[in-house]
Motif scaffolding. Sequence first.
Motif, PDB file in Angstrom:
ATOM      1  N   ALA B  90       0.790  -1.232   0.000  1.00  0.00           N
ATOM      2  CA  ALA B  90       0.000   0.000   0.000  1.00  0.00           C
ATOM      3  C   ALA B  90       0.827   1.290   0.000  1.00  0.00           C
ATOM      4  O   ALA B  90       0.515   2.209  -0.756  1.00  0.00           O
ATOM      5  CB  ALA B  90      -0.972  -0.019   1.171  1.00  0.00           C
ATOM      6  N   GLY B 133      -1.997   2.082  -2.089  1.00  0.00           N
ATOM      7  CA  GLY B 133      -3.109   2.092  -1.137  1.00  0.00           C
ATOM      8  C   GLY B 133      -4.177   3.118  -1.456  1.00  0.00           C
ATOM      9  O   GLY B 133      -5.277   3.052  -0.921  1.00  0.00           O
ATOM     10  N   THR B 134      -3.859   4.096  -2.328  1.00  0.00           N
ATOM     11  CA  THR B 134      -4.858   5.114  -2.652  1.00  0.00           C
ATOM     12  C   THR B 134      -5.758   4.681  -3.805  1.00  0.00           C
ATOM     13  O   THR B 134      -6.723   5.368  -4.127  1.00  0.00           O
ATOM     14  CB  THR B 134      -4.187   6.444  -3.044  1.00  0.00           C
ATOM     15  N   LEU B 135      -5.459   3.541  -4.441  1.00  0.00           N
ATOM     16  CA  LEU B 135      -6.298   3.066  -5.545  1.00  0.00           C
ATOM     17  C   LEU B 135      -7.612   2.502  -5.006  1.00  0.00           C
ATOM     18  O   LEU B 135      -7.692   2.074  -3.860  1.00  0.00           O
ATOM     19  CB  LEU B 135      -5.573   1.966  -6.333  1.00  0.00           C
TER      20      LEU B 135
END
Lengths: 290, 234
Positions: B90, B133-135
């Motif tokens: 992430a 991790g921002t997906l």
Amino acid sequence: MAELLQYLFAGLTSGAIYALAGLGFAIIYNASHVINFAQGEFIMIGGMTTATLAAAGVPVPLAALAAMAVTMLVGVALEKFAIEPARDSDVVTIIIITIGASIFLRGAAQVVWDKEFHALAPFSGETPIRVLGATLMPQSLWVVGVAMAMIAGLWWFFNRTLFGKAMLATSFNRLAAQLMGIGVKKVLLVSFALSAALGAVGGIVVTPIAFTNYEAGIMLGLKGFSAAVLGGLGNGMGAVVGGLIVGIAEALGAGYVSSAYKDAIAFVIILVVLFFMPNGLFGKKGVDRV
Amino acid sequence: MLLEIDDLASHYGRIQALDGISLNVQEGELVALVGANGAGKTTLLRALSGVQPVSGGRIRFEGVDITRLSPERRVALGIAQVPEGRQVFAPLSVEDNLRLGAYRRQGADVAADMDRMYQLFPVLFKKRELPAGTLSGGQQQMLAIARALMSAPRLLLLDEPSMGLAPLLVEEIFRVVAGLRDQGVTIFLVEQNAHAALALADRAYVMETGQVVMEGAGVELQADERVKAAYLGL
């Protein structure tokens, strides 16, 4: 003003050493979630080996390199013979093993060396540099400069090399790292070698200021651990900032309050910070969407 | 035969998770493994990747016994896994995730393969510098698949790729899986979404409490009354 500056110099110098020790804790913690309480002994072995070799007439740069090699060897041996055989045990069990290892290493140092203090001549003489009424020892510049170089080197290793990224990946998600074909055993071994090298370097540059003996690692290790916890365990930048805060806090405390409370002041600050921020200053959980 | 599993057993403590599993996957096939939660599907995939200890039986890959090989050796041989729950790194960037997928490989092919992944999943190219991790969940699943493909696998193990995704994304993921099959990638697909998995698969196995209880062509099992009742909700 000059007085404050004087304390800040002292604080930055010891803070740099704590930062290196804290980074050592962080690297091993990241690779294994183990807190290696023998980190202070790496500092001691680095300092003692350099001091002994230098006293025997070996040029200091050579003695320093040899000390790094010896300490890294100790770190690798510690991992291979004490940590690796217990790798299926609880993390707490392994942490207790590292406490045992630190006691063993102190005992071994008493046998190899003695109980005396050992000194090392400052690298660039003892002529103080005057800055705005405060004095700065050249060795302090060595400490801070070497620490900065080590931190930059680590940053490069973890952000720019594939193996460094693989080590980070292992700390974030061990299972996924294994599925990528990253050898987690090798990651663990390298983390001990790296942490030992960091400790050794700290020990080498600090010995001309603080002397060293077989017990010198206890306090330095504890301060490094405090630095790592204060910054947020496993966070590299946190360990560095934490180290500087601990160093400066105890220098200011020793200067303005009482040098008798020097260690206590540092630990009290850590307790207060952790009371309000249990994850440390930078120990936030990463962005994670499920 | 690319993958042969013979009488494989595995335990969690005293609980038997795999109880004499025998199955095989041929080159170029898409084989599905369906079954209820807790049947041992994920355990089987982990045993295939070497991250779950095996207490009996044998795994052969291209005729070579790999039962005792380390996980990293298996990746080097060409077994890649997209784990359950995606498990992307992430905090690392999308690009670093892909690069680590090719950890066991070196050379210029890696850069070319990364470009191929960006063509296959344009959204990953757009977000290549962002932390994985921002997906979104669907994007993370695509990243996890692309990351596994970066090892240039001979056999792709997919564990519940549709889990936790919105129906539209599930369709998209299955389209991707079908596309990979059409390109000749050998796939062993574990799914709780039995309907979609059986529709896609050349052959399939049904697993219950650590054992294989049925096998056959995908469409054949889809039409089977017992499978319909137990897994397709018909």
